[in-house]
Motif scaffolding. Structure first.
Motif, PDB file in Angstrom:
ATOM      1  N   UNK A 198      -4.692   4.362  -2.934  1.00 14.96           N
ATOM      2  CA  UNK A 198      -3.542   3.509  -2.886  1.00 14.96           C
ATOM      3  C   UNK A 198      -3.657   2.228  -2.008  1.00 14.96           C
ATOM      4  N   UNK A 199      -3.919   2.381  -0.842  1.00 17.59           N
ATOM      5  CA  UNK A 199      -4.197   1.423   0.320  1.00 17.59           C
ATOM      6  C   UNK A 199      -5.378   0.683  -0.162  1.00 17.59           C
ATOM      7  N   UNK A 200      -6.477   1.168  -0.658  1.00 21.28           N
ATOM      8  CA  UNK A 200      -7.718   0.368  -1.051  1.00 21.28           C
ATOM      9  C   UNK A 200      -7.285  -0.510  -2.309  1.00 21.28           C
ATOM     10  N   UNK A 244       1.423   4.174   6.892  1.00 15.99           N
ATOM     11  CA  UNK A 244       0.488   5.211   6.607  1.00 15.99           C
ATOM     12  C   UNK A 244      -0.120   5.785   7.689  1.00 15.99           C
ATOM     13  N   UNK A 245      -0.580   4.746   8.747  1.00 15.79           N
ATOM     14  CA  UNK A 245      -0.932   5.259  10.006  1.00 15.79           C
ATOM     15  C   UNK A 245       0.003   5.897  11.059  1.00 15.79           C
ATOM     16  N   UNK A 264      -1.538  11.796  10.014  1.00 17.79           N
ATOM     17  CA  UNK A 264      -0.975  10.785   9.632  1.00 17.79           C
ATOM     18  C   UNK A 264      -1.262  10.526   7.934  1.00 17.79           C
ATOM     19  N   UNK A 265      -0.522   9.951   7.227  1.00 14.25           N
ATOM     20  CA  UNK A 265      -0.653  10.333   5.633  1.00 14.25           C
ATOM     21  C   UNK A 265      -1.787   9.392   5.051  1.00 14.25           C
ATOM     22  N   UNK A 266      -2.251   8.451   6.367  1.00 14.73           N
ATOM     23  CA  UNK A 266      -3.300   7.581   5.996  1.00 14.73           C
ATOM     24  C   UNK A 266      -4.945   8.671   5.772  1.00 14.73           C
ATOM     25  N   UNK A 267      -4.652   9.906   6.214  1.00 13.80           N
ATOM     26  CA  UNK A 267      -5.888  10.878   5.800  1.00 13.80           C
ATOM     27  C   UNK A 267      -5.807  11.524   4.739  1.00 13.80           C
ATOM     28  N   UNK A 304       3.706   4.640  -1.436  1.00 16.66           N
ATOM     29  CA  UNK A 304       3.136   5.037   0.116  1.00 16.66           C
ATOM     30  C   UNK A 304       4.491   5.182   0.856  1.00 16.66           C
ATOM     31  N   UNK A 305       5.554   4.616   0.804  1.00 10.56           N
ATOM     32  CA  UNK A 305       6.541   5.127   1.732  1.00 10.56           C
ATOM     33  C   UNK A 305       7.308   6.129   1.469  1.00 10.56           C
ATOM     34  N   UNK A 306       6.976   6.510   0.042  1.00  9.01           N
ATOM     35  CA  UNK A 306       7.826   7.637  -0.645  1.00  9.01           C
ATOM     36  C   UNK A 306       9.601   7.243  -0.342  1.00  9.01           C
TER      37      UNK A 306
END
Lengths: 619, 619
Positions: free
Chosen positions: B349-351, B318-319, B339-342, B415-417
């Motif tokens: 999902x990451x949380x 994600x970063x 970056x998709x983490x934004x 997350x990876x799609x």
């Protein structure tokens, strides 16, 4: 017993709940009848069981092979595909003008259930052909249609959708594929597309790709995207087939759907790839959006198909597999072993699978039915009303279908125990095949953004208001049924909680906390999906309860013991009892949590936004 | 960045939350120190990264091969296993009397985290050796131990647990393997065992099987089961190795853990299989139960390991992966991709993954710590108290570890799609490998029955009472922290709801609705697990908040903007902020639903029990 689709439940949804036979009152479906519909479903079941199912595992094991630019599908797929094509299944609900059969979409979807449950990887080939054909039908020139469409609807040629690129998946507006106008009105296409399902294969002689590309000089972003039909083999003016500079450069190796070729496609490597514009320039995204409902419903049907097959396989296994004793006798070692369906924990898992599958079935077919009603409606207002229902339902169908379907597959593995984990039994494949449904056709996160960012906000919440009205119409009838009062109360609370979140989003969207609706869009979609399923099951329970009361009366069963006897001995009574049980289970187990889930969203915890990147984990 | 285990979080759990360095105050662990512990963890991480991880995918692709009665593990496993064995990792927490290193169990488990995250299939070989060695250590004669145990703890020889038979999985009391007393005090073993992990392989020269069997004339059911050590190669009186009539007849093909051989084992086909009784005759089940906590915790650690690796891989992806624009700029096509983490949905999902993984980590290490405290305690009362905590925790560790771990793996794929679905990326393997954890070592349904039927009822709820007291001790400190008051309130409500269900079960157990606790045992276990995780995260948040306040003071950060700056610039502050965020996220998202989940159980809907078999689906 049946292992793919519970046809009795399917008929219940189609005829007792949605009454699709009444679609024949519309001129568009005047040819349609219950008899015809029954016959078609029966044939679909036969084809799925006799041709699709037997090659599901072989297709998984064999996979697709990439050899010298060509792709070989599993050998066993050829015969099954030929039978499907010969039966005219591909264009069941399509225009008779181009060889289709003009049946309602909801009926075609009911057939899809069987094929999806039996062999999703195989169904993808005609499934994608169908989607691309419809696009061609609606936006192609008559010449294009004459040349390509008949053969596509006949399944002789196939089709694909080419959207994704290495840096343009969810962010489709970022695509780089280029189109250059040629003097003859065609376009020269150049670019690379990835993750193209059925992009190259040997099931058909030709493949027509629907390719998103940007015409030279067009605006950046989604507004500058056009869509083109790009045949692998182009029909020349003299009617011959000519290579069109479309090549497959490789296949993905995947967790599941091994039988479906996932291709990297290069268009115009030698600048000799010809594309035909569909619709007008720069309207590609709008066109895609118009076709999206059907494609996303198809993906939801994948989840339903896997859920249905996983449930029935697990049920069958639970009836046959003997292990353990009844809890009452557990301390006596001599007590006979019982089928595991006798164990409460297994029954709970089966009820979860049953109610989820039946809820998904009703949700999918309601989606298809609304699309039919919109198409068939003669008054514009009615057309829009039903189109609006469908627009609201589709992100739920796609996301909940794939997520809940996956959950059902996971539970099937648990029912099988250790055997569920081994490839000798079919359920692990269902799980693997099902997973992709939450990703393609717009990830489920994208579905949530579609729901919250587009569908909720459309004309100040008109779609939600109309949906709530429609629900209220039906609910007002259900409220008269005293025996369902507890379920109605839980449902109403759940609906009210969901409405509260909807309002909360509308308010937050106007503040500087506008990210909150995005942050919680997916949990909100999940909540809406469960409430929708709860409603559909409650509606079904009301119908079933009326039928069950009639059966009790017919059997003079006035007290509890005699009613229990009727339910245990009469198959119809057992079915309707099971329908009520599904509603009871789902509403008691799932909808009771709606208030908490709404609170989880409205507490509006923004830690996920506030945490610095280093806070996720020190680099 | 690290991709296996967040070592900072691990150290936080071990030293700041559980303060395991204080275990050195007990004579049993007097050799143990923080420095030693840090060094060991560092070495474990190195070995996992350098030797285990690089062969994780190759092991998955190559799998195990069955050739002429022998089993070949993936070629690449040999070197990694040799390094593991040479490093003495197998017996880190075992008795120094037999070559072990006498470290606390919780430290060994922290090492397991690294190996599990890197390559679970490989870790199973020494993992099972460890479990069977401990059994031998506790119940074997000194002669047996002299002959076999040193080599097992050294990893030179390996071990297995042979419980399951075709008709005796969850219902182990139904087993058919027979043991016949021989004049020399040994037993002749005969029977078939299935699903035996690492039952045959070429990593070690000899394998010692721990086999459940019924001695001739013993009672039926669980009371007549004994346990035997059955070496594949028996050490004769002259010290030579002789074949012992133990053969592998085949391997299972599985969804995951391809590198771990799952064997069908035949004992005594030629009636020449010698077994050595462990403990007394007919006490096999009691012995198994005593060893079960460690084995089940090990399975929970599997879920933690997969979750940890899946989370860190997804975070890293994600970063790095750029796609889409910030919502604020979405309408401007020129806006840079981020970056998709934004994206808020990705952060959510990451949380979820972060808070779940950290909660599982705390849960597993608390389980191991209680076992250490019980072992180290000198007063009988203290021993029992900590043993009771462990007994209550273990079904949660096993079931929640595997289920929530699976959910984290599933989210990583999301997350990876599309890339998450292809084998080129590692997350799909985590999902496949993880699934088995919910099935073996007692299915999660069995864990729930253990919790409800055994642990809750033990001495009229003593274990629950003691646990609630321990929680209250810690909670009374947290209540003083004003900034956590909202979280404390949600937690307290959730705990109270869970206590209500516990009482409800106790009452129902005495009525003719005694099946209700069985029906809802699994949802109850899930609820207990989430409440336990919520508590552990809340406890962590309190510690983290104190540290964070100290950092703010050190930086003279008295207002919000300056505090935000500190959090964004100071890595320690970022870490502690992240810890509080985990608690906020999990408690707000998950524990808010506890009341609804409790209601779902106490509504006591019995449709799953009442529905006739035909009601599930007409046959």
């Amino acid at each position: 017993m049946r292992l793919l689709v519970d046809d009795r439940d399917q008929k219940f949804v189609l005829y007792e709940q949605l009454r699709i036979d009444e679609l024949s009152h519309f001129p568009l479906f005047s040819e349609f009848s219950r008899d015809l519909s029954d016959m078609i479903l029966e044939q679909a079941e036969k084809l799925a069981e006799n041709e699709f199912l037997p090659v599901n595992r072989t297709g998984d094991l064999e996979g697709c092979r990439f050899e010298g630019g060509m792709v070989k599908v599993p050998e066993s797929f050829h015969r099954a595909y030929a039978r499907y094509r010969e039966g005219g299944w591909l264009s069941l609900s399509d225009s008779t003008d181009y060889g289709g059969q003009g049946m309602p979409f909801v009926l075609a979807n009911a057939c899809v259930e069987y094929f999806a449950a039996a062999n999703w990887a195989l169904l993808m080939y005609p499934g994608l052909t169908h989607g691309s054909s419809r696009l061609l039908e609606k936006y192609g020139t008559s010449e294009l249609k004459e040349t390509y469409l008949y053969k596509m609807y006949a399944g002789e040629w196939s089709g694909t959708m080419c959207l994704t690129e290495p840096d343009a998946g969810s962010d489709v507006g970022n695509l780089r594929t280029r189109a250059k106008r040629l003097p003859d009105g065609t376009y020269s296409i150049r670019g690379q597309k990835i993750f193209i399902s059925c992009g190259m294969h040997d099931l058909t002689d030709n493949i027509i790709h629907m390719v998103l590309a940007r015409i030279e000089g067009a605006p950046k972003g989604v507004r500058g995207i056009s869509i083109f039909a790009v045949p692998r083999l182009r029909v020349t003016e003299t009617g011959e087939l000519a290579e069109n500079d479309v090549v497959c450069t490789g296949l993905e190796h995947k967790l599941g759907i091994h039988g479906a070729a996932t291709c990297t496609m290069n268009f115009g490597e030698n600048e000799r790839c010809v594309g035909y514009l569909l619709g007008k320039e720069n309207t590609g995204m709008r066109i895609m959006f118009e076709m999206m409902n059907e494609a996303r419903l198809f993906t939801g049907l994948q989840g339903l198909g896997h859920a249905s097959a996983a449930y029935l396989h697990a049920l069958n296994y639970a009836k046959e597999r003997r292990q353990g004793a009844l809890i009452q006798h557990m301390k006596h070692p001599e007590t006979p072993r019982v089928p595991i369906i006798r164990h409460p924990d297994v029954r709970r898992m089966l009820m979860f699978m049953k109610s989820s599958t039946e809820g998904l079935r009703a949700l999918m077919h309601l989606g298809g039915y609304c699309i039919d009603r919109s198409r068939a409606a003669e008054a514009e207002e009615e057309k829009e009303l039903f189109q609006g229902y469908a627009d609201l339902l589709i992100p739920l169908c796609k996301s909940v279908g794939s997520d809940l379907g996956f959950r059902v597959c996971e539970t099937a593995i648990q029912v099988y125990g250790g055997y569920g984990y081994v490839t000798e039994y079919p359920v692990e494949q269902f799980l693997r095949d099902c997973k992709i449904a939450s990703i393609y056709e717009g990830t489920n996160g994208i579905q949530a953004l579609d729901l919250v960012g587009r569908k909720l906000t459309y004309r100040r919440g008109l779609l939600v208001k109309n949906a709530l009205n429609a629900i209220e119409n039906i609910l007002s009838r259900i409220r008269r049924n005293f025996s369902l009062r507890d379920l109605v109360r839980i449902y109403e609370e759940a609906q009210e909680s969901t409405v509260q979140v909807t309002k909360f989003f509308a308010l937050k969207g106007m503040t500087d906390e506008f990210e909150s609706p995005l942050l919680y869009a997916k949990p909100y979609l999940d909540l809406c999906g469960d409430v929708a399923i709860g409603f559909l099951l409650l509606w079904q329970a009301n119908i079933a309860d009326q039928r069950l009361q009639e059966i009790y009366r017919d059997h003079n069963a006035t007290d509890q013991p005699s009613r229990t006897r009727v339910v245990n001995e009469n198959r119809s009574a057992a079915f309707y009892f099971g329908k009520i049980a599904s509603a009871r289970f789902f509403i008691n187990q799932v909808l009771t949590q709606a208030g908490g889930r709404a609170r989880a969203i409205m507490n509006n915890d923004r830690s996920a936004l506030e945490i610095p990147d280093d806070g996720f984990a020190l680099g």
